[in-house]
Design an enzyme around this catalytic site. Structure first.
Site, PDB file in Angstrom:
ATOM      1  N   ASN A  55     -10.351  -1.337   0.417  1.00  0.00           N
ATOM      2  CA  ASN A  55     -11.546  -0.741   1.024  1.00  0.00           C
ATOM      3  C   ASN A  55     -11.649   0.767   0.808  1.00  0.00           C
ATOM      4  O   ASN A  55     -12.733   1.331   0.943  1.00  0.00           O
ATOM      5  CB  ASN A  55     -11.583  -1.071   2.523  1.00  0.00           C
ATOM      6  CG  ASN A  55     -10.299  -0.722   3.233  1.00  0.00           C
ATOM      7  OD1 ASN A  55      -9.224  -1.203   2.837  1.00  0.00           O
ATOM      8  ND2 ASN A  55     -10.375   0.099   4.247  1.00  0.00           N
ATOM      9  N   HIS A  56     -10.547   1.430   0.458  1.00  0.00           N
ATOM     10  CA  HIS A  56     -10.596   2.889   0.237  1.00  0.00           C
ATOM     11  C   HIS A  56     -10.808   3.273  -1.228  1.00  0.00           C
ATOM     12  O   HIS A  56     -10.649   4.435  -1.594  1.00  0.00           O
ATOM     13  CB  HIS A  56      -9.322   3.544   0.770  1.00  0.00           C
ATOM     14  CG  HIS A  56      -9.160   3.415   2.253  1.00  0.00           C
ATOM     15  ND1 HIS A  56     -10.146   3.794   3.142  1.00  0.00           N
ATOM     16  CD2 HIS A  56      -8.137   2.940   3.011  1.00  0.00           C
ATOM     17  CE1 HIS A  56      -9.725   3.558   4.380  1.00  0.00           C
ATOM     18  NE2 HIS A  56      -8.520   3.036   4.327  1.00  0.00           N
ATOM     19  N   ASN A  87      -4.123   3.831  -0.853  1.00  0.00           N
ATOM     20  CA  ASN A  87      -3.880   4.978   0.038  1.00  0.00           C
ATOM     21  C   ASN A  87      -3.031   6.048  -0.641  1.00  0.00           C
ATOM     22  O   ASN A  87      -2.452   6.910   0.016  1.00  0.00           O
ATOM     23  CB  ASN A  87      -3.148   4.533   1.306  1.00  0.00           C
ATOM     24  CG  ASN A  87      -3.870   3.437   2.050  1.00  0.00           C
ATOM     25  OD1 ASN A  87      -3.517   2.268   1.920  1.00  0.00           O
ATOM     26  ND2 ASN A  87      -4.888   3.804   2.795  1.00  0.00           N
ATOM     27  N   ASP A 119       0.804  -1.224   0.000  1.00  0.00           N
ATOM     28  CA  ASP A 119       0.000   0.000   0.000  1.00  0.00           C
ATOM     29  C   ASP A 119       0.843   1.285   0.000  1.00  0.00           C
ATOM     30  O   ASP A 119       1.512   1.596   0.994  1.00  0.00           O
ATOM     31  CB  ASP A 119      -0.938   0.047   1.215  1.00  0.00           C
ATOM     32  CG  ASP A 119      -1.891  -1.147   1.287  1.00  0.00           C
ATOM     33  OD1 ASP A 119      -1.522  -2.227   0.792  1.00  0.00           O
ATOM     34  OD2 ASP A 119      -2.982  -0.995   1.866  1.00  0.00           O
ATOM     35  N   HIS A 139      -3.351  -4.400   3.260  1.00  0.00           N
ATOM     36  CA  HIS A 139      -4.333  -3.694   4.090  1.00  0.00           C
ATOM     37  C   HIS A 139      -3.858  -3.361   5.504  1.00  0.00           C
ATOM     38  O   HIS A 139      -4.164  -2.295   6.003  1.00  0.00           O
ATOM     39  CB  HIS A 139      -5.685  -4.423   4.184  1.00  0.00           C
ATOM     40  CG  HIS A 139      -6.678  -3.758   5.093  1.00  0.00           C
ATOM     41  ND1 HIS A 139      -7.266  -2.542   4.791  1.00  0.00           N
ATOM     42  CD2 HIS A 139      -7.176  -4.113   6.307  1.00  0.00           C
ATOM     43  CE1 HIS A 139      -8.086  -2.201   5.785  1.00  0.00           C
ATOM     44  NE2 HIS A 139      -8.042  -3.119   6.715  1.00  0.00           N
ATOM     45  N   HIS A 164      -6.805  -8.386   0.068  1.00  0.00           N
ATOM     46  CA  HIS A 164      -6.825  -7.182   0.898  1.00  0.00           C
ATOM     47  C   HIS A 164      -7.729  -7.435   2.094  1.00  0.00           C
ATOM     48  O   HIS A 164      -8.953  -7.394   1.980  1.00  0.00           O
ATOM     49  CB  HIS A 164      -7.349  -6.021   0.051  1.00  0.00           C
ATOM     50  CG  HIS A 164      -7.063  -4.679   0.654  1.00  0.00           C
ATOM     51  ND1 HIS A 164      -5.842  -4.074   0.553  1.00  0.00           N
ATOM     52  CD2 HIS A 164      -7.834  -3.835   1.360  1.00  0.00           C
ATOM     53  CE1 HIS A 164      -5.875  -2.908   1.171  1.00  0.00           C
ATOM     54  NE2 HIS A 164      -7.074  -2.737   1.676  1.00  0.00           N
ATOM     55  N   HIS A 224      -0.872  -2.762   6.547  1.00  0.00           N
ATOM     56  CA  HIS A 224       0.271  -1.840   6.469  1.00  0.00           C
ATOM     57  C   HIS A 224       1.461  -2.286   7.320  1.00  0.00           C
ATOM     58  O   HIS A 224       2.432  -1.544   7.447  1.00  0.00           O
ATOM     59  CB  HIS A 224      -0.129  -0.402   6.852  1.00  0.00           C
ATOM     60  CG  HIS A 224      -1.082   0.240   5.886  1.00  0.00           C
ATOM     61  ND1 HIS A 224      -1.337   1.579   5.868  1.00  0.00           N
ATOM     62  CD2 HIS A 224      -1.833  -0.285   4.882  1.00  0.00           C
ATOM     63  CE1 HIS A 224      -2.216   1.865   4.914  1.00  0.00           C
ATOM     64  NE2 HIS A 224      -2.534   0.739   4.314  1.00  0.00           N
TER      65      HIS A 224
HETATM   66 FE   LIG Z   1      -4.106   0.391   2.875  1.00  0.00          FE
HETATM   67 FE   LIG Z   2      -7.166  -1.198   3.126  1.00  0.00          FE
END
Ligand SMILES: [Fe+2]
Ligand SMILES: [Fe+2]
Length: 265
Positions: free
Chosen positions: A71-72, A44, A12, A179, A154, A181
């Site tokens: 998810n983002h 991100n 990410d 996800h 993820h 991180h």
């Molecule tokens: Fe992320």
């Molecule tokens: Fe995520």
């Protein structure tokens, strides 16, 4: 003769600092690992949450072959149309079909076809459909169309990611978790030939709390009040893996890359 393929997968990318870290380190990574494909998770990339068409284009221009999300994905409205148009950017395949974008793509380099698949976990995540049955459907669609497949799983829960690794062992070249991180220490090639890691980690500021300025993240945890998060600029690192693969959708190696980006700010 067997054909060797290598894939650099970057965890990410968090904010401008993550993008600058990737751009600063990519030339030396290319020299060292000579990857045939570079795939990066970009969920991100825009200010710490989501991605914009401009940022995605910049990443492609820098030589990223495919971008995965999570998810983002839908944080920035301007990306919705782009997700439908641009083949090389993928959001989780098990989102609802009505949501913008698509869940897999195929990129080609020197005649080798790599399928890139994004899947979201279901535990503590907001994916509309189940991960395991959907990944089967995607692999069915890719059958005969690709030489290798990389799945970005993820997900929040380590158990779900480990389960996906075993579920796909022998059926795809690699399952890489994203996800959280935070990189995990379990990179290995599973017995039937799938390279696996529970989480690749992030490319961004290690001095924060999974990317967020630590004083803001801590304030939120201490006070339980809403806090506007900002991306930390402290101690940027690149977290990635390099996957080596041979014929027949089999990985031969997976090596973790944890590299500080001194001088990047
Ligand atoms: Fe992320
Ligand atoms: Fe995520």
């Amino acid at each position: 003769m067997s054909k060797q393929t290598s894939i650099l997968f970057v965890g990410d990318i968090v904010g401008g600092i993550g993008r600058r870290t990737l751009l600063a380190l990519l030339p030396s990574l290319r020299e060292r690992y000579a990857p045939d494909f570079v795939v990066a998770n970009g969920e991100n990339a825009a200010g710490g949450i989501g991605i914009t068409p401009k940022i995605a284009r910049d990443l492609f221009a820098a030589g990223i072959d495919a971008i995965t999300l999570g998810n983002h994905t839908y944080r920035h409205r301007e990306v919705y149309g782009y997700l439908d148009e641009e083949q090389r950017i993928v959001r989780p395949a098990n989102f609802l079909r009505s949501q913008p974008g698509h869940g897999w793509c195929v990129v080609v380099h020197n005649g080798v076809r790599l399928g890139v698949v994004s899947i979201s976990g279901n535990l503590f995540m907001n994916a509309g459909r189940p991960a395991f049955s959907e990944v089967d459907a995607v692999l069915h669609a890719l059958k005969g169309e690709v030489d290798h497949v990389l799945v970005d799983m993820h997900a929040e829960a380590t158990s779900e990611k480990v389960g996906m690794g075993w579920y796909l062992d022998g059926r795809v070249t690699a399952v890489v978790g994203t996800h959280t991180h935070v990189p995990t220490a379990d990179a290995r090639v599973l017995p039937a030939g799938t390279a696996y890691i529970t989480d690749v980690g992030m490319t961004g500021p290690r001095g924060g709390v999974i990317g967020v300025k630590r004083e803001l993240a801590i304030q939120s945890m201490v006070t339980k009040m809403p806090i506007r998060f900002e991306t930390s600029g402290e101690d940027p690192w690149l977290n990635a893996v390099v996957i080596g693969a041979g014929d027949g959708m089999r990985a031969t190696s997976i090596e973790q890359v944890l590299a500080p980006a001194s001088g990047v700010s």
